[in-house]
Motif scaffolding. Structure first.
Motif, short mmCIF file in Angstrom:
data_model
loop_
_atom_site.label_atom_id
_atom_site.label_comp_id
_atom_site.label_asym_id
_atom_site.label_seq_id
_atom_site.Cartn_x
_atom_site.Cartn_y
_atom_site.Cartn_z
N VAL A 1 1.50 -1.30 0.13
CA VAL A 1 0.40 -0.13 -0.20
C VAL A 1 1.25 1.43 -0.08
O VAL A 1 0.87 2.50 -0.55
CB VAL A 1 -1.13 -0.03 1.05
CG1 VAL A 1 -1.53 1.26 1.12
CG2 VAL A 1 -2.10 -1.20 1.13
N THR A 2 2.12 1.14 0.35
CA THR A 2 2.86 2.71 1.11
C THR A 2 3.94 2.16 -0.13
O THR A 2 4.54 3.64 -0.62
CB THR A 2 3.32 2.19 2.46
OG1 THR A 2 3.70 1.04 2.63
CG2 THR A 2 2.03 3.01 3.43
N VAL A 3 4.78 1.61 -0.11
CA VAL A 3 6.08 1.19 -0.43
C VAL A 3 6.00 1.05 -1.87
O VAL A 3 7.45 2.68 -2.31
CB VAL A 3 7.05 0.15 -0.62
CG1 VAL A 3 8.55 -0.84 -0.10
CG2 VAL A 3 6.86 -0.33 1.54
N PRO A 4 5.31 0.55 -2.33
CA PRO A 4 5.56 1.77 -3.87
C PRO A 4 5.69 3.20 -4.59
O PRO A 4 5.89 3.31 -5.03
CB PRO A 4 4.28 0.62 -4.79
CG PRO A 4 4.63 -0.79 -4.16
CD PRO A 4 4.22 -0.14 -2.62
N LYS A 5 4.34 3.71 -3.91
CA LYS A 5 4.76 4.87 -4.02
C LYS A 5 5.90 5.50 -4.02
O LYS A 5 6.29 6.88 -4.52
CB LYS A 5 2.85 5.24 -3.65
CG LYS A 5 2.73 6.62 -2.97
CD LYS A 5 2.64 7.33 -5.35
CE LYS A 5 2.47 8.79 -5.13
NZ LYS A 5 2.78 9.40 -6.23
N MET A 6 6.53 5.49 -2.59
CA MET A 6 7.83 6.06 -2.04
C MET A 6 9.03 5.62 -2.73
O MET A 6 9.16 6.31 -2.84
CB MET A 6 7.47 4.94 0.01
CG MET A 6 8.38 6.18 0.32
SD MET A 6 8.84 5.31 2.22
CE MET A 6 9.22 3.85 1.82
N LEU A 7 8.69 4.54 -4.03
CA LEU A 7 9.50 4.13 -4.36
C LEU A 7 9.35 5.28 -6.01
O LEU A 7 10.55 6.06 -6.60
CB LEU A 7 9.13 3.13 -4.93
CG LEU A 7 10.32 2.26 -4.14
CD1 LEU A 7 9.89 0.35 -4.04
CD2 LEU A 7 11.42 2.10 -3.29
N VAL A 8 8.19 5.32 -6.42
CA VAL A 8 8.24 6.26 -7.28
C VAL A 8 8.79 7.57 -6.90
O VAL A 8 9.54 8.26 -7.35
CB VAL A 8 6.27 6.08 -7.89
CG1 VAL A 8 6.41 7.18 -8.60
CG2 VAL A 8 6.23 5.03 -8.13
N ASN A 9 8.70 7.52 -6.31
CA ASN A 9 8.34 9.44 -5.58
C ASN A 9 9.85 9.75 -5.16
O ASN A 9 10.29 10.97 -6.05
CB ASN A 9 7.88 9.27 -3.82
CG ASN A 9 6.44 9.57 -4.34
OD1 ASN A 9 6.12 9.92 -5.76
ND2 ASN A 9 5.58 10.05 -3.45
N PHE A 10 10.80 8.51 -4.82
CA PHE A 10 12.11 8.56 -4.72
C PHE A 10 12.61 9.27 -6.27
O PHE A 10 14.01 10.12 -5.99
CB PHE A 10 12.89 7.49 -4.67
CG PHE A 10 12.45 7.54 -2.88
CD1 PHE A 10 13.12 8.09 -2.16
CD2 PHE A 10 12.54 6.42 -2.45
CE1 PHE A 10 12.76 8.58 -0.20
CE2 PHE A 10 12.15 5.69 -0.73
CZ PHE A 10 12.19 6.43 -0.02
N LEU A 11 12.01 8.57 -7.09
CA LEU A 11 12.75 8.45 -8.41
C LEU A 11 12.12 10.62 -8.98
O LEU A 11 12.04 10.34 -10.48
CB LEU A 11 13.27 7.62 -9.41
CG LEU A 11 13.39 6.52 -8.44
CD1 LEU A 11 14.16 4.93 -9.57
CD2 LEU A 11 15.24 6.64 -8.62
#
Length: 320
Positions: free
Chosen positions: A75-85
């Motif tokens: 729920v949280t990590v994929p969106k967080m990974l996208v936001n890093f880049l």
């Protein structure tokens, strides 16, 4: 607190873990590795616990827990990974609603599932002769469905409550996902009043299953201490130790965020605690439950994935 100018919010900006541009790629690499390990570890636990020799209530609940962990971290990590880049860290209003709903639903379901697992250990240790009779398949399914039911009910109520609040001023969430405390801070309401409402709701949601866990382990410890055999005591404690570690990690981090008054103003500290229960705990669970567990190791050896997969399993075994 004076009322600020009310604005119509169509999206939010997740500020994430760090604003330093040179840290984004290293953070992406770290959390991509953590997410990959989480998925692999919990999928492996699900496959292992399907072994015919592990068709017991304890491993049924462990399989459900691993499924929840996969969904929870996704729920949280994929969106967080996208936001890093990405320079665009926005999340739509409805995207934020959906993220909060599923995060609360899965998290609260896990709270009650951990209480069900404690009850399972209580019956196994305190009433072993009737264990199979009491903890039958119907009871296990009922406890699981009940945990999901309460997770759904509480999540719907809390999500609806937060998103009926009027938002004004900035739409920047000083967090890496949509959670209640940072969103309340963006609203145009009397924060202390809603802070107390959040605190009261958190006590009911977190303390209720936690109190059931405490009661279960009070009886468990009392029964174990009365055992005449040292080997029996050691075996009984070993079956509970993994569950206790997970309970401590999960309830400890959640409790420090939601059960401390004025926690809305401690977002920097809360970010670290939120990382524990959204990423670190789901990653550690497969290792916690498989480490030193002979039944899990034997089931892993019996998995018939073909020659290549079997060699990979042997590598996993070497680390356990």
């Amino acid at each position: 607190m004076g009322m600020r100018n009310l604005t119509t919010v169509t999206e939010f900006i997740l500020l994430g873990l760090s604003n330093h541009h040179n840290l984004q790629v290293p953070l992406f690499s770290i959390y991509l590795s953590i997410y990959t390990i989480t998925l692999m570890g919990n999928i492996l636990i699900i496959l292992i616990t399907m072994d015919p020799a592990l068709q017991t209530p304890m491993y049924f609940f462990l399989r459900v827990l691993s499924f929840l962990e996969i969904c929870y971290t996704s729920v949280t990590v994929p969106k967080m990974l996208v936001n890093f880049l990405s320079d665009n860290r926005s999340i739509s209003y409805m995207g934020c609603v959906a993220q909060m709903y599923f995060l609360l639903f899965l998290g609260i379901s896990e709270c009650f599932l951990l209480a069900a697992m404690a009850y399972d250990r209580y019956v196994a240790i305190c009433n072993p002769l009737r264990y199979r009779l009491i903890m039958n398949r119907r009871v296990c399914l009922s406890l699981t469905i009940l945990s999901w039911f309460w997770g759904n009910v509480v999540s719907l109520v809390q999500t609806a409550w937060v998103f009926t609040l009027p938002f004004c001023g900035s739409n920047q969430i000083n967090y890496f996902f949509c959670d209640i405390p940072p969103l309340i801070k963006l609203s145009c309401i009397d924060i202390p009043l809603y802070e107390m409402q959040l605190f009261t709701a958190a006590i009911l949601v977190i303390f209720t299953p936690f109190s059931l866990i405490v009661v279960s382990y009070t009886f468990i410890i009392s029964t174990i201490l009365k055992m005449a055999s040292a080997e029996g005591r050691h075996k009984a404690f070993s079956t509970c130790s993994s569950h206790l570690i997970v309970v401590t990690l999960y309830y400890g981090s959640c409790g420090l965020i939601y059960l401390i008054p004025k926690s809305i103003h401690l977002l920097d500290t809360n970010r670290v605690l939120a990382l524990i229960y959204t990423t670190i705990t789901p990653t550690l669970n497969p290792f916690i439950y498989s480490l030193r567990n002979k039944e899990v190791k034997e089931a892993l050896r019996r998995l018939n994935f073909g020659q290549r997969t079997s060699s990979k399993c042997q590598k996993w075994l070497s680390y356990l």
